[in-house]
Design a protein around this motif. Structure first.
Motif, PDB file in Angstrom:
ATOM      1  N   THR A   4       0.833  -1.203   0.000  1.00  0.00           N
ATOM      2  CA  THR A   4       0.000   0.000   0.000  1.00  0.00           C
ATOM      3  C   THR A   4       0.866   1.251   0.000  1.00  0.00           C
ATOM      4  O   THR A   4       0.626   2.200  -0.763  1.00  0.00           O
ATOM      5  N   VAL A   5       1.881   1.280   0.857  1.00  0.00           N
ATOM      6  CA  VAL A   5       2.776   2.435   0.940  1.00  0.00           C
ATOM      7  C   VAL A   5       3.600   2.556  -0.332  1.00  0.00           C
ATOM      8  O   VAL A   5       3.769   3.659  -0.889  1.00  0.00           O
ATOM      9  N   LYS A   6       4.106   1.449  -0.835  1.00  0.00           N
ATOM     10  CA  LYS A   6       4.895   1.465  -2.072  1.00  0.00           C
ATOM     11  C   LYS A   6       4.057   2.015  -3.218  1.00  0.00           C
ATOM     12  O   LYS A   6       4.518   2.867  -4.002  1.00  0.00           O
ATOM     13  N   ARG A   7       2.819   1.555  -3.331  1.00  0.00           N
ATOM     14  CA  ARG A   7       1.945   2.017  -4.407  1.00  0.00           C
ATOM     15  C   ARG A   7       1.674   3.508  -4.289  1.00  0.00           C
ATOM     16  O   ARG A   7       1.668   4.240  -5.292  1.00  0.00           O
ATOM     17  N   TYR A   8       1.481   3.980  -3.053  1.00  0.00           N
ATOM     18  CA  TYR A   8       1.228   5.401  -2.838  1.00  0.00           C
ATOM     19  C   TYR A   8       2.390   6.247  -3.364  1.00  0.00           C
ATOM     20  O   TYR A   8       2.176   7.237  -4.082  1.00  0.00           O
ATOM     21  N   TYR A   9       3.615   5.862  -3.052  1.00  0.00           N
ATOM     22  CA  TYR A   9       4.767   6.661  -3.467  1.00  0.00           C
ATOM     23  C   TYR A   9       5.106   6.471  -4.945  1.00  0.00           C
ATOM     24  O   TYR A   9       5.625   7.399  -5.585  1.00  0.00           O
ATOM     25  N   ASP A  10       4.802   5.308  -5.503  1.00  0.00           N
ATOM     26  CA  ASP A  10       4.944   5.161  -6.949  1.00  0.00           C
ATOM     27  C   ASP A  10       3.998   6.116  -7.674  1.00  0.00           C
ATOM     28  O   ASP A  10       4.365   6.725  -8.685  1.00  0.00           O
ATOM     29  N   ASP A  11       2.788   6.241  -7.143  1.00  0.00           N
ATOM     30  CA  ASP A  11       1.788   7.117  -7.769  1.00  0.00           C
ATOM     31  C   ASP A  11       2.036   8.595  -7.478  1.00  0.00           C
ATOM     32  O   ASP A  11       1.443   9.461  -8.145  1.00  0.00           O
ATOM     33  N   SER A  12       2.890   8.896  -6.487  1.00  0.00           N
ATOM     34  CA  SER A  12       3.058  10.276  -6.016  1.00  0.00           C
ATOM     35  C   SER A  12       4.433  10.857  -6.302  1.00  0.00           C
ATOM     36  O   SER A  12       4.787  11.895  -5.748  1.00  0.00           O
ATOM     37  N   ALA A  13       5.223  10.209  -7.144  1.00  0.00           N
ATOM     38  CA  ALA A  13       6.610  10.647  -7.335  1.00  0.00           C
ATOM     39  C   ALA A  13       6.680  12.106  -7.775  1.00  0.00           C
ATOM     40  O   ALA A  13       7.436  12.907  -7.201  1.00  0.00           O
ATOM     41  N   GLU A  14       5.919  12.475  -8.786  1.00  0.00           N
ATOM     42  CA  GLU A  14       5.940  13.866  -9.268  1.00  0.00           C
ATOM     43  C   GLU A  14       5.452  14.826  -8.189  1.00  0.00           C
ATOM     44  O   GLU A  14       6.025  15.908  -8.001  1.00  0.00           O
ATOM     45  N   ARG A  15       4.397  14.441  -7.489  1.00  0.00           N
ATOM     46  CA  ARG A  15       3.865  15.293  -6.436  1.00  0.00           C
ATOM     47  C   ARG A  15       4.870  15.466  -5.303  1.00  0.00           C
ATOM     48  O   ARG A  15       5.007  16.555  -4.738  1.00  0.00           O
ATOM     49  N   GLU A  16       5.610  14.411  -4.989  1.00  0.00           N
ATOM     50  CA  GLU A  16       6.610  14.509  -3.926  1.00  0.00           C
ATOM     51  C   GLU A  16       7.767  15.421  -4.327  1.00  0.00           C
ATOM     52  O   GLU A  16       8.343  16.101  -3.486  1.00  0.00           O
ATOM     53  N   TRP A  17       8.118  15.452  -5.619  1.00  0.00           N
ATOM     54  CA  TRP A  17       9.181  16.349  -6.070  1.00  0.00           C
ATOM     55  C   TRP A  17       8.763  17.805  -5.875  1.00  0.00           C
ATOM     56  O   TRP A  17       9.552  18.645  -5.441  1.00  0.00           O
TER      57      TRP A  17
END
Length: 277
Positions: A4-17
């Motif tokens: 679940t956490v891995k999927r969240y950050y895979d989907d959020s990479a651009e947003r996290e940048w």
């Protein structure tokens, strides 16, 4: 960490940048940079554990540090490499690993470490301690690490403006006075929130002496809407508040109740002779 956490950050990479460019998140950004500048060694190899797409790693590379990035999201690491290339930067390595797998790294090889995210998502105490102990193991003598936790007390305050409807249930309010383990339906993903005293105890138990700790948002904690309004309407006031907040993030009167708690710690001397965890 979970899928679940891995999927969240895979989907959020651009947003996290781009997240740290938000007017409110700039407070966290500047406070963290100030702590890095004040407490990390002046040179050396830094391990960025839970690096995401590498905003802090890029800053370190630009200052001449060597940096190894570790993150569970292959998309975040790919974005880091892409953005670094644009900036003319190159990390030592981009390792796609769960933070709980630091045992794969050799001991005593880094002068400093950033752990600015993984502890948000590890629900079991022993597993968090494992990450902290292994961080101590990979650091050289007197190595310094920055550990970030989400602080329940700060989330409680932020919730007054960000999700006050949940406070119709008084148990939701009082729940934030202690640690919380949230599934993806209650947290932004599967999440662990704690309180400062418990976080400090964990870092000590993991093989570190506490040098300092800070509340990243300082006296602006919980004021995202107002800070954003000032950014748009009165940039001078915004800039002055941003500077003052970042400079006072370690002040005792502010650091206990911000969303992001950052603990600065040095590897205990006793740990130099004990790598058998």
């Amino acid at each position: 960490m979970s899928e679940t956490v891995k999927r969240y950050y895979d989907d959020s990479a651009e947003r996290e940048w781009s997240r740290l460019d938000h007017p409110y998140s700039r407070v966290e950004w500047l406070s963290t940079l100030r702590l890095m500048d004040r407490y990390l060694p002046e040179t050396g190899h830094i391990c960025d554990i839970g690096s995401g797409p590498g905003r802090y790693a890029a800053e370190l590379l630009q200052q001449g540090y060597r940096v190894t990035l570790i993150d569970l999201s292959v998309k975040a690491l790919a974005l880091a490499e892409q953005e670094f290339r644009k900036l003319g930067l190159q990390a030592e390595a981009y390792l796609c690993e769960d933070a709980r797998n630091l045992h794969l790294l050799e001991a005593d090889q880094f002068e400093g470490a950033l752990v600015l995210g993984p502890l948000y998502h590890i629900l079991e105490e022993e597993q968090r301690l494992q990450v902290i102990r292994q961080t101590a193991r990979i650091l050289k003598a007197d190595g310094v690490a920055l550990f970030s936790y989400i602080n329940s007390w700060g989330v409680l305050k932020a919730g007054v403006t960000e999700f006050s409807e949940s406070y119709r249930d008084p148990e939701q309010i009082y729940g934030y006075l202690q640690e919380q383990k949230l599934d993806e339906n209650r947290g932004f993903t599967e999440s662990y929130f704690t309180i400062p005293a418990k976080a400090l105890d964990e870092v000590r138990a993991g093989g570190f002496d506490i040098l300092s700790y800070a509340g990243a948002e300082s006296f602006l904690a919980g004021m995202s809407a107002e800070v954003t309004r000032l950014y748009r309407e009165d940039r001078l006031v915004y800039d002055n508040l941003l500077q003052a907040a970042s400079e006072t993030s370690e002040a005792p009167q502010y650091r206990e109740a911000t969303e992001h708690l950052i603990i600065v710690a040095r590897k205990k001397a006793a740990e130099l002779e004990n790598h058998a965890w």
